[in-house]
Design a protein around this motif. Structure first.
Motif, PDB file in Angstrom:
ATOM      1  N   LYS A  39       0.648  -1.198   0.232  1.00 13.58           N
ATOM      2  CA  LYS A  39      -0.341   0.156  -0.324  1.00 13.58           C
ATOM      3  C   LYS A  39       0.676   1.210  -0.154  1.00 13.58           C
ATOM      4  N   ASP A  40       0.385   2.459  -0.547  1.00 16.53           N
ATOM      5  CA  ASP A  40       0.823   3.613  -0.183  1.00 16.53           C
ATOM      6  C   ASP A  40       0.117   4.442   0.877  1.00 16.53           C
ATOM      7  N   SER A  41       1.320   4.204   2.009  1.00 18.12           N
ATOM      8  CA  SER A  41       1.336   4.686   3.454  1.00 18.12           C
ATOM      9  C   SER A  41      -0.009   5.717   3.644  1.00 18.12           C
ATOM     10  N   LYS A  42      -0.202   6.804   2.516  1.00 19.08           N
ATOM     11  CA  LYS A  42      -1.239   7.307   2.702  1.00 19.08           C
ATOM     12  C   LYS A  42      -2.979   7.092   3.379  1.00 19.08           C
ATOM     13  N   ASP A  43      -2.964   5.871   3.158  1.00 17.76           N
ATOM     14  CA  ASP A  43      -3.556   5.103   2.226  1.00 17.76           C
ATOM     15  C   ASP A  43      -4.446   3.938   4.006  1.00 17.76           C
ATOM     16  N   MET A  44      -3.484   4.276   4.304  1.00 17.74           N
ATOM     17  CA  MET A  44      -3.436   3.106   6.232  1.00 17.74           C
ATOM     18  C   MET A  44      -4.321   3.183   6.722  1.00 17.74           C
ATOM     19  N   ASP A  45      -4.663   2.749   6.560  1.00 15.80           N
ATOM     20  CA  ASP A  45      -6.532   2.231   8.105  1.00 15.80           C
ATOM     21  C   ASP A  45      -6.015   1.819   9.575  1.00 15.80           C
ATOM     22  N   PRO A  46      -6.352   1.848  10.137  1.00 19.33           N
ATOM     23  CA  PRO A  46      -6.579   0.532  11.853  1.00 19.33           C
ATOM     24  C   PRO A  46      -6.337  -0.603  11.374  1.00 19.33           C
ATOM     25  N   GLN A  47      -7.095  -1.293  10.073  1.00 19.64           N
ATOM     26  CA  GLN A  47      -7.025  -2.832   9.750  1.00 19.64           C
ATOM     27  C   GLN A  47      -5.834  -3.161   9.146  1.00 19.64           C
ATOM     28  N   ASP A  48      -4.924  -2.058   9.050  1.00 19.30           N
ATOM     29  CA  ASP A  48      -3.580  -2.287   8.072  1.00 19.30           C
ATOM     30  C   ASP A  48      -2.581  -2.309   9.413  1.00 19.30           C
ATOM     31  N   TRP A  49      -2.760  -0.865  10.176  1.00 20.91           N
ATOM     32  CA  TRP A  49      -1.815  -1.003  11.318  1.00 20.91           C
ATOM     33  C   TRP A  49      -1.996  -2.575  12.233  1.00 20.91           C
ATOM     34  N   LEU A  50      -3.662  -2.867  12.354  1.00 21.39           N
ATOM     35  CA  LEU A  50      -3.095  -3.962  13.561  1.00 21.39           C
ATOM     36  C   LEU A  50      -2.822  -5.140  12.797  1.00 21.39           C
ATOM     37  N   ALA A  51      -2.809  -5.192  11.204  1.00 24.57           N
ATOM     38  CA  ALA A  51      -2.048  -6.359  11.068  1.00 24.57           C
ATOM     39  C   ALA A  51      -0.177  -6.803  10.656  1.00 24.57           C
ATOM     40  N   ILE A  52      -0.193  -5.397  10.678  1.00 21.69           N
ATOM     41  CA  ILE A  52       1.241  -5.025  11.291  1.00 21.69           C
ATOM     42  C   ILE A  52       1.628  -5.106  12.313  1.00 21.69           C
TER      43      ILE A  52
ATOM     44  N   LEU B 160      -5.150  -4.547  22.397  1.00 20.19           N
ATOM     45  CA  LEU B 160      -5.978  -4.356  21.129  1.00 20.19           C
ATOM     46  C   LEU B 160      -5.465  -5.696  20.698  1.00 20.19           C
ATOM     47  N   LEU B 161      -4.346  -6.224  20.968  1.00 21.87           N
ATOM     48  CA  LEU B 161      -3.891  -7.530  20.532  1.00 21.87           C
ATOM     49  C   LEU B 161      -3.807  -9.223  21.207  1.00 21.87           C
ATOM     50  N   GLN B 162      -4.175  -8.523  22.818  1.00 21.09           N
ATOM     51  CA  GLN B 162      -4.645  -9.758  23.482  1.00 21.09           C
ATOM     52  C   GLN B 162      -5.760 -10.198  23.095  1.00 21.09           C
ATOM     53  N   CYS B 163      -6.714  -9.279  23.099  1.00 22.38           N
ATOM     54  CA  CYS B 163      -8.447  -9.807  22.251  1.00 22.38           C
ATOM     55  C   CYS B 163      -8.367  -9.867  21.064  1.00 22.38           C
ATOM     56  N   ALA B 164      -7.442  -9.717  20.583  1.00 22.60           N
ATOM     57  CA  ALA B 164      -7.631  -9.621  18.877  1.00 22.60           C
ATOM     58  C   ALA B 164      -7.911 -10.880  18.321  1.00 22.60           C
ATOM     59  N   ALA B 165      -8.364 -12.797  19.185  1.00 27.84           N
ATOM     60  CA  ALA B 165      -8.850 -13.634  18.210  1.00 27.84           C
ATOM     61  C   ALA B 165     -10.682 -13.238  19.030  1.00 27.84           C
ATOM     62  N   GLU B 166     -10.856 -12.270  19.738  1.00 30.58           N
ATOM     63  CA  GLU B 166     -12.733 -11.947  19.913  1.00 30.58           C
ATOM     64  C   GLU B 166     -12.691 -10.742  18.804  1.00 30.58           C
ATOM     65  N   ARG B 167     -13.923 -10.579  18.353  1.00 33.06           N
ATOM     66  CA  ARG B 167     -14.776  -9.509  17.879  1.00 33.06           C
ATOM     67  C   ARG B 167     -14.524  -8.894  18.747  1.00 33.06           C
ATOM     68  N   LEU B 168     -13.775  -7.755  17.750  1.00 34.93           N
ATOM     69  CA  LEU B 168     -13.511  -6.338  18.361  1.00 34.93           C
ATOM     70  C   LEU B 168     -14.776  -4.794  17.655  1.00 34.93           C
ATOM     71  N   PRO B 169     -14.481  -4.248  18.903  1.00 32.11           N
ATOM     72  CA  PRO B 169     -15.798  -3.805  18.381  1.00 32.11           C
ATOM     73  C   PRO B 169     -14.985  -2.664  16.747  1.00 32.11           C
ATOM     74  N   ALA B 170     -15.999  -2.192  16.070  1.00 25.41           N
ATOM     75  CA  ALA B 170     -15.081  -1.674  15.168  1.00 25.41           C
ATOM     76  C   ALA B 170     -14.582   0.016  15.701  1.00 25.41           C
ATOM     77  N   PRO B 171     -13.661   0.523  14.847  1.00 29.14           N
ATOM     78  CA  PRO B 171     -12.517   1.497  15.333  1.00 29.14           C
ATOM     79  C   PRO B 171     -13.688   2.603  15.203  1.00 29.14           C
ATOM     80  N   PRO B 172     -13.461   4.011  16.004  1.00 21.72           N
ATOM     81  CA  PRO B 172     -13.810   4.931  16.367  1.00 21.72           C
ATOM     82  C   PRO B 172     -13.505   5.518  15.154  1.00 21.72           C
ATOM     83  N   VAL B 173     -14.737   7.027  14.779  1.00 17.51           N
ATOM     84  CA  VAL B 173     -14.389   8.123  13.730  1.00 17.51           C
ATOM     85  C   VAL B 173     -14.035   9.174  14.638  1.00 17.51           C
TER      86      VAL B 173
END
Length: 336
Positions: free
Chosen positions: A64-77, A217-230
């Motif tokens: 990805k172009d880093s200008k397009d990063m979003d919370p799901q990308d940060w979580l994946a990293i 955020l990592l400790q509960c990654a296997a659970e259903r996280l609430p959507a990241p706030p806007v």
């Protein structure tokens, strides 16, 4: 955890795209496309890596172009980085990344990864990989050298021969090779010819925002996280028109970060509108300064949450804090 005695340490490289993996556009003067080359091609451009005392394992995590990063990308990293760090043979993780939002990814990793003694090094480039004077190969090599140096821990960024702590690094120039700065604190060290010179470490950042403060955020990654706030970001400026805030108020935001002028000051139209918005909607509002360096006086703004961070990181930190509140409320609801 450290590598087993006698075993060759592993240096894990995670590639996410960015200009360091970019290619020039033959149809546009000076233009290029970010995130075009894969990690194998990036490594082939740095034969000096074969001389390092480590076995390299590379993974193309994102493109990805880093200008397009979003919370799901940060979580994946963060998830891939944490999984690598838990391997006893992995001595460090190097992440290739775009420059535009590198400071935000660095802050996210600093706050989300549990505190540990292994380094996580972000490397980037200001020029695409096929430019005749590409800076990516040197930055990648320097990043790997810093990762194996043994004197850095936690999240750092390496660029233009300098090592910057995640807490302080900011992109301060749109095209110069030396595009990053740590302000009055300065870099942690310098790298020249494969040798690291360590500087005297600056003061610790705000103790209220330590490494691993959002490891949940990592400790509960296997659970259903609430959507990241806007969370929106608004800057106070001369001639401020309250209609900007009225437009944001109807956008369904979960929170708002306001970059103030000077030491926490606000244009009078903005201050009145913020007070009304807080009373009428309960919108979560936090303040930081629009100045590049130095925190605002929290005591002078006791009625608001204040964050001792530059605006890009402050917006992300506010998002993390509101995300944690949402997760805690979700967990409390499950317990009832």
């Amino acid at each position: 955890m450290t590598a087993k005695q006698g075993a060759t340490p592993i240096l894990r490289i995670l590639a996410t795209g960015g200009t360091i993996a970019g290619q020039r556009d033959a149809t546009a003067s000076g233009g290029y496309h970010a995130a075009r080359r894969d990690v194998t091609q990036l490594l082939e451009a740095v034969p000096q890596l074969h001389g390092l005392p480590a076995r390299i394992q590379a993974q193309q995590l994102l493109q990805k172009d880093s200008k397009d990063m979003d919370p799901q990308d940060w979580l994946a990293i963060a998830t891939a980085t944490w999984q690598a760090l838990q391997d006893p043979q992995v001595t460090a993780v190097v992440i290739t990344h775009g420059t535009d939002t590198l400071e935000e990814t660095a802050w996210f990793l600093h706050r989300v990864l549990p505190a540990q003694h292994k380094p996580v090094v972000l490397v980037s480039a200001m020029r695409p990989a096929d430019a005749p004077d590409a800076d990516g190969p040197r930055n990648l090599y320097d990043g790997c050298v810093a990762a194996l140096d043994g004197r850095f821990c936690g999240v750092v960024a390496v660029a233009a021969g300098e090592v910057h702590a995640a807490q302080y690094v900011q992109k301060v120039h749109p095209w110069a090779l030396r595009a990053f700065s740590s302000g009055v604190v300065g870099p942690l060290g310098q790298i020249q010819g494969g040798a690291v010179t360590l500087h005297t470490a600056g003061p610790e950042h705000d103790a209220a925002m330590p490494a691993g403060g959002h490891a949940w955020l990592l400790q509960c990654a296997a659970e259903r996280l609430p959507a990241p706030p806007v969370v929106g970001w608004l800057t106070s400026h001369a001639g401020f028109d309250a209609r900007w805030l009225q437009a944001l108020a109807g956008a369904g935001l979960d929170g708002l970060l306001v970059a103030t002028t000077g030491n926490g000051t606000l244009h009078h139209n903005l201050e009145i509108a913020l007070q009304q918005l807080a009373r009428q909607t309960g919108l979560a509002i936090a303040l930081t300064s629009r100045c590049a360096f130095g925190p605002i006086n929290a005591a002078a703004r006791a009625r608001w949450t204040t964050l001792a961070l530059p605006a890009a990181k402050a917006r992300l930190e506010w998002q993390l804090q509101l995300w944690q509140r949402s997760w805690q409320a979700q967990q409390a609801g499950k317990a009832q």
